[in-house]
Design a protein around this motif. Sequence first.
Motif, PDB file in Angstrom:
ATOM      1  N   ASP A  10       0.870  -1.178   0.000  1.00 37.50           N
ATOM      2  CA  ASP A  10       0.000   0.000   0.000  1.00 37.50           C
ATOM      3  C   ASP A  10       0.902   1.222   0.000  1.00 37.50           C
ATOM      4  OD1 ASP A  10      -2.400  -1.383   0.079  1.00 37.50           O
ATOM      5  OD2 ASP A  10      -2.434  -1.474   2.259  1.00 37.50           O
ATOM      6  N   GLU A  14      -0.720   7.476  -2.709  1.00 37.82           N
ATOM      7  CA  GLU A  14      -1.764   7.441  -3.745  1.00 37.82           C
ATOM      8  C   GLU A  14      -2.823   8.497  -3.405  1.00 37.82           C
ATOM      9  OE1 GLU A  14      -2.831   3.068  -4.915  1.00 37.82           O
ATOM     10  OE2 GLU A  14      -2.199   3.133  -2.811  1.00 37.82           O
ATOM     11  N   PHE A  16      -6.748   9.901  -3.518  1.00 29.91           N
ATOM     12  CA  PHE A  16      -8.157   9.529  -3.618  1.00 29.91           C
ATOM     13  C   PHE A  16      -9.007  10.788  -3.533  1.00 29.91           C
ATOM     14  CE2 PHE A  16      -6.843   5.628  -0.922  1.00 29.91           C
ATOM     15  CZ  PHE A  16      -6.319   4.985  -2.016  1.00 29.91           C
ATOM     16  N   ARG A  31      -3.736   8.120   0.401  1.00 25.26           N
ATOM     17  CA  ARG A  31      -4.150   6.853   1.018  1.00 25.26           C
ATOM     18  C   ARG A  31      -3.897   6.908   2.527  1.00 25.26           C
ATOM     19  NH1 ARG A  31      -4.943   1.291   0.098  1.00 25.26           N
ATOM     20  NH2 ARG A  31      -4.603   1.470  -2.140  1.00 25.26           N
ATOM     21  N   HIS A  79     -10.069   1.151  -3.880  1.00 26.93           N
ATOM     22  CA  HIS A  79     -10.361   2.583  -3.862  1.00 26.93           C
ATOM     23  C   HIS A  79     -10.537   3.140  -5.268  1.00 26.93           C
ATOM     24  CE1 HIS A  79      -8.447   2.017   0.077  1.00 26.93           C
ATOM     25  NE2 HIS A  79      -9.234   3.008   0.455  1.00 26.93           N
ATOM     26  N   ASP A  81      -9.511   6.038  -7.509  1.00 27.68           N
ATOM     27  CA  ASP A  81      -8.403   6.989  -7.536  1.00 27.68           C
ATOM     28  C   ASP A  81      -8.905   8.384  -7.902  1.00 27.68           C
ATOM     29  OD1 ASP A  81      -6.550   4.993  -6.934  1.00 27.68           O
ATOM     30  OD2 ASP A  81      -5.985   4.681  -9.034  1.00 27.68           O
TER      31      ASP A  81
END
Length: 185
Positions: A10, A14, A16, A31, A79, A81
């Motif tokens: 993970d 990232e 979201f 994230r 998730h 993105d």
Amino acid sequence: MNSRNLVTSDKGTELFPEVDEAGNVVGQMSRAEAHDGTKRLHPVVHLHVFNSEGELYLQHRAKWKSVQPDKWDTATGGHVDLGEDVMTALAREVYEEIGLASDCYIPKLVKTYIYENNIERELVYVFTTEYDGELFPSPTETQGGKFWPLSDIRAAIGKNILTPMFEKEVLFLIPAAEPGSKNRS
């Protein structure tokens, strides 16, 4: 879909979207921020894959996962993105996690709900489909997967085998999954 992205960790960086309860984008987060306990609402997609016998495919989550490692879970979950719509995220996650291209199945939106635990708050888009072909679970994100008879799923509930989120969802999925039901996709 081009090449299959095999995720091995993970990445907290990232991005979201942050959304309101109707799914409208109101901001963005990493994230790490999505799972830091602030409970900023972010969208996720789930696909439950039934076979024609009414069995439900579950993935065995990798031991390295930061959330619910080494438990059985929804066939595909992930998730959305930043900049991605729900259907694009679904197609990406399904291909990454079980190797199924989007032209091989027809997703049916069953429910949207808000899931909250001690570290996060998610707007969950729940889809189902029926598929009898071979699935190719990610060798990095999962420890494999298999179709489970619904009686085995019922017997596993509350025994720390399944993820709590899956246990919540399966309660509204099982009636639609009984053999001969026309509610499956």
